[in-house]
Write a protein that holds these residues in place. Structure first.
Motif, PDB file in Angstrom:
ATOM      1  N   VAL A  31      14.210  -3.768  -6.042  1.00  0.00           N
ATOM      2  CA  VAL A  31      12.782  -4.009  -6.218  1.00  0.00           C
ATOM      3  C   VAL A  31      12.035  -3.774  -4.915  1.00  0.00           C
ATOM      4  N   VAL A  32      10.818  -3.255  -5.044  1.00  0.00           N
ATOM      5  CA  VAL A  32       9.907  -3.059  -3.918  1.00  0.00           C
ATOM      6  C   VAL A  32       8.565  -3.665  -4.298  1.00  0.00           C
ATOM      7  N   VAL A  33       7.898  -4.286  -3.316  1.00  0.00           N
ATOM      8  CA  VAL A  33       6.586  -4.888  -3.531  1.00  0.00           C
ATOM      9  C   VAL A  33       5.569  -4.179  -2.654  1.00  0.00           C
ATOM     10  N   TRP A  34       4.509  -3.676  -3.265  1.00  0.00           N
ATOM     11  CA  TRP A  34       3.383  -3.115  -2.505  1.00  0.00           C
ATOM     12  C   TRP A  34       2.283  -4.171  -2.433  1.00  0.00           C
ATOM     13  N   GLU A  35       1.946  -4.563  -1.229  1.00  0.00           N
ATOM     14  CA  GLU A  35       0.891  -5.545  -0.993  1.00  0.00           C
ATOM     15  C   GLU A  35      -0.117  -4.951  -0.024  1.00  0.00           C
ATOM     16  N   ARG A  36      -1.379  -4.868  -0.441  1.00  0.00           N
ATOM     17  CA  ARG A  36      -2.382  -4.195   0.385  1.00  0.00           C
ATOM     18  C   ARG A  36      -2.749  -4.980   1.636  1.00  0.00           C
ATOM     19  N   ARG A  37      -2.616  -6.320   1.612  1.00  0.00           N
ATOM     20  CA  ARG A  37      -2.947  -7.111   2.804  1.00  0.00           C
ATOM     21  C   ARG A  37      -1.918  -6.886   3.900  1.00  0.00           C
ATOM     22  N   THR A  38      -2.385  -6.936   5.136  1.00  0.00           N
ATOM     23  CA  THR A  38      -1.467  -6.801   6.269  1.00  0.00           C
ATOM     24  C   THR A  38      -1.239  -8.126   6.987  1.00  0.00           C
ATOM     25  N   ASP A  39      -2.190  -9.036   6.884  1.00  0.00           N
ATOM     26  CA  ASP A  39      -2.078 -10.311   7.586  1.00  0.00           C
ATOM     27  C   ASP A  39      -1.144 -11.253   6.841  1.00  0.00           C
ATOM     28  N   PRO A  40      -0.495 -12.172   7.559  1.00  0.00           N
ATOM     29  CA  PRO A  40       0.324 -13.177   6.876  1.00  0.00           C
ATOM     30  C   PRO A  40      -0.548 -14.108   6.046  1.00  0.00           C
ATOM     31  N   ARG A 125       6.376  -4.526   1.255  1.00  0.00           N
ATOM     32  CA  ARG A 125       5.714  -3.490   2.054  1.00  0.00           C
ATOM     33  C   ARG A 125       4.236  -3.867   2.193  1.00  0.00           C
ATOM     34  N   THR A 126       3.902  -4.574   3.242  1.00  0.00           N
ATOM     35  CA  THR A 126       2.505  -4.970   3.440  1.00  0.00           C
ATOM     36  C   THR A 126       1.681  -3.777   3.920  1.00  0.00           C
ATOM     37  N   GLY A 127       0.378  -3.843   3.679  1.00  0.00           N
ATOM     38  CA  GLY A 127      -0.515  -2.763   4.072  1.00  0.00           C
ATOM     39  C   GLY A 127      -0.383  -1.527   3.211  1.00  0.00           C
ATOM     40  N   THR A 128       0.257  -1.654   2.045  1.00  0.00           N
ATOM     41  CA  THR A 128       0.455  -0.517   1.149  1.00  0.00           C
ATOM     42  C   THR A 128      -0.439  -0.681  -0.073  1.00  0.00           C
ATOM     43  N   THR A 129      -1.266   0.326  -0.334  1.00  0.00           N
ATOM     44  CA  THR A 129      -2.275   0.249  -1.384  1.00  0.00           C
ATOM     45  C   THR A 129      -1.980   1.256  -2.487  1.00  0.00           C
ATOM     46  N   LEU A 130      -1.954   0.780  -3.706  1.00  0.00           N
ATOM     47  CA  LEU A 130      -1.761   1.658  -4.866  1.00  0.00           C
ATOM     48  C   LEU A 130      -3.004   2.517  -5.084  1.00  0.00           C
ATOM     49  N   THR A 131      -2.786   3.790  -5.410  1.00  0.00           N
ATOM     50  CA  THR A 131      -3.915   4.666  -5.741  1.00  0.00           C
ATOM     51  C   THR A 131      -3.790   5.311  -7.118  1.00  0.00           C
ATOM     52  N   ALA A 132      -2.568   5.484  -7.629  1.00  0.00           N
ATOM     53  CA  ALA A 132      -2.411   6.179  -8.912  1.00  0.00           C
ATOM     54  C   ALA A 132      -1.090   5.816  -9.558  1.00  0.00           C
ATOM     55  N   LEU A 133      -1.079   5.864 -10.892  1.00  0.00           N
ATOM     56  CA  LEU A 133       0.138   5.681 -11.676  1.00  0.00           C
ATOM     57  C   LEU A 133       0.262   6.837 -12.661  1.00  0.00           C
TER      58      LEU A 133
END
Length: 392
Positions: A31-40, A125-133
């Protein structure tokens, strides 16, 4: 650009997404998690952790670390203008956890991050933003950007949208929602607990004629106050709350309950409105929604975050089996059960809000009499189980 291949991509690294990923990782799912926030994680925000969630946490040995830090609420007391109307006890609401735990959300998220990292290092993976599926028969291609703005791509057997009430995953799938906005507006703040010692493990709900004041014990001798307010000029959450707003809030609490928190001890102050949103579908092909992405309900009652955790607890074994078998996923059955739970919680929140709205003198006296009667009935234990989410 190299496309990473995983079993499950979770979009959203808040409390629900982290728990979903931790459950999957514990079952051996890649499993991988994409989370757009970078701060804790920061801020207290959602605090209530109900018995079914603690049971679910136990499956990944998270209950112990949470309870080591949390405060425990053993009963709820209804008041009006500071005078007691009756008490619900949680001692028979759960065989495993006869209480509701409270913990600042940032601490809960931090513990969830640690549990996920122990099971699957570098999954988050913080700071990672989804753009398309891009959905296909046997996989989903997700595209996004990393913290530096570079393109990233994942090919997953399944995608879980745990990206909150304004879910981009839901929007990309074109799933509409139904619901409504409510007129109720609230301000909440955390203070040093001014209640007497005998009330330090109780949730207190004052339903006087001018509007509800709810309060809940927090770790470290603090207390969360939630106050219905008449205007819509609501503060935003702040690490350093405005002293004037803190004084206004404590003045309202004092006028309605007779208890005065010290405004100088305010560590969080935030305002919120209320709405209900239920997604018409929670699964499309190999993409499924959990938490607020699937169902947003009123925070009054403290059940929204727990609904998301219980979504994850039911979904994780289904996804694990689907990854192993290659099946597309049994979303209709999952959707019926979890959306039914969300609708029930939403109805309960609506009742909670209605009980706390301002009333005239005669109507307020009637409400007080009703609560006195209900809290003395033998069915009060069932009501405690309802508030503790033992139905979920």
């Amino acid at each position: 650009m190299t496309t990473e291949r995983v079993d499950v991509l979770v979009v959203g690294g808040g409390p629900v997404g982290l728990f979903t990923a931790a459950l999957l990782a514990a079952r051996g799912v890649d499993v991988v998690v994409w989370e757009r926030r970078t701060d804790p994680p920061t801020g207290s925000r959602a605090i209530g952790i109900h018995p079914p969630s603690l049971d679910a946490f136990a499956t990944i040995e998270l209950d112990g670390p949470v309870l080591a830090e949390a405060a425990r609420v053993h009963r709820g007391t209804a008041r009006s203008r500071g005078r007691p109307l009756g008490t619900l006890t949680f001692e028979r609401a759960s065989d495993t956890h006869p209480y509701v735990a409270t913990l600042d959300q940032h601490r809960t998220e931090t513990l969830l991050r640690a549990r996920l990292d122990a099971a699957s290092p570098r999954a988050l993976r913080t700071g990672t933003t989804l753009t398309a599926l891009d959905r296909h028969r046997d996989h989903v291609d997700a595209r996004g950007t990393d913290p530096g703005g570079a393109a990233v791509s994942v090919r997953a057997a399944f995608v879980v949208g745990a990206d909150g009430a304004r879910s981009l995953v839901r929007d990309l799938l074109g799933i509409p929602t139904t619901g409504r906005e409510y007129p109720d507006r609230y301000v909440m703040g955390d203070f040093a607990d001014p209640e007497p010692a005998e009330a330090r493990t109780a949730a207190l709900v004052d339903v006087g004629p001018h509007g509800v004041v709810e309060s809940f014990p927090l770790p470290g001798g603090r207390r969360r106050y939630v106050v219905l307010v008449p205007d819509e000029d609501l503060p935003v959450a702040a690490d350093a709350p405005d002293p004037q707003l803190a004084s206004r809030l404590t003045a309202i609490v004092a006028a309605r309950t007779g208890v005065t928190p010290d405004p100088a001890t305010c560590s969080m102050l935030s305002g919120f409105g209320v709405r209900k949103r239920i997604a018409r579908r929670v699964g499309t092909g190999r993409v499924v929604l959990v938490g607020d992405a699937a169902h947003e309900i009123s925070p009054i009652g403290g059940q929204g975050m727990n609904l998301g955790w219980l979504d994850a607890a039911e979904l994780a074994p289904l996804l694990t089996a689907a990854v192993a078998s290659g099946a597309p996923g049994p979303w209709p059955q999952y959707a019926r059960r979890r959306q039914a739970a969300a609708r029930r919680a939403a109805r309960q929140a609506e009742v909670n809000m209605a009980l706390g709205r301002p009333l005239g003198t005669v109507a307020a006296a009637g409400r007080e009499a009703l609560l006195r009667t209900v809290l003395r009935l033998p069915t009060a234990d069932g009501l405690a189980r309802t508030y503790a989410m033992r139905w979920a």
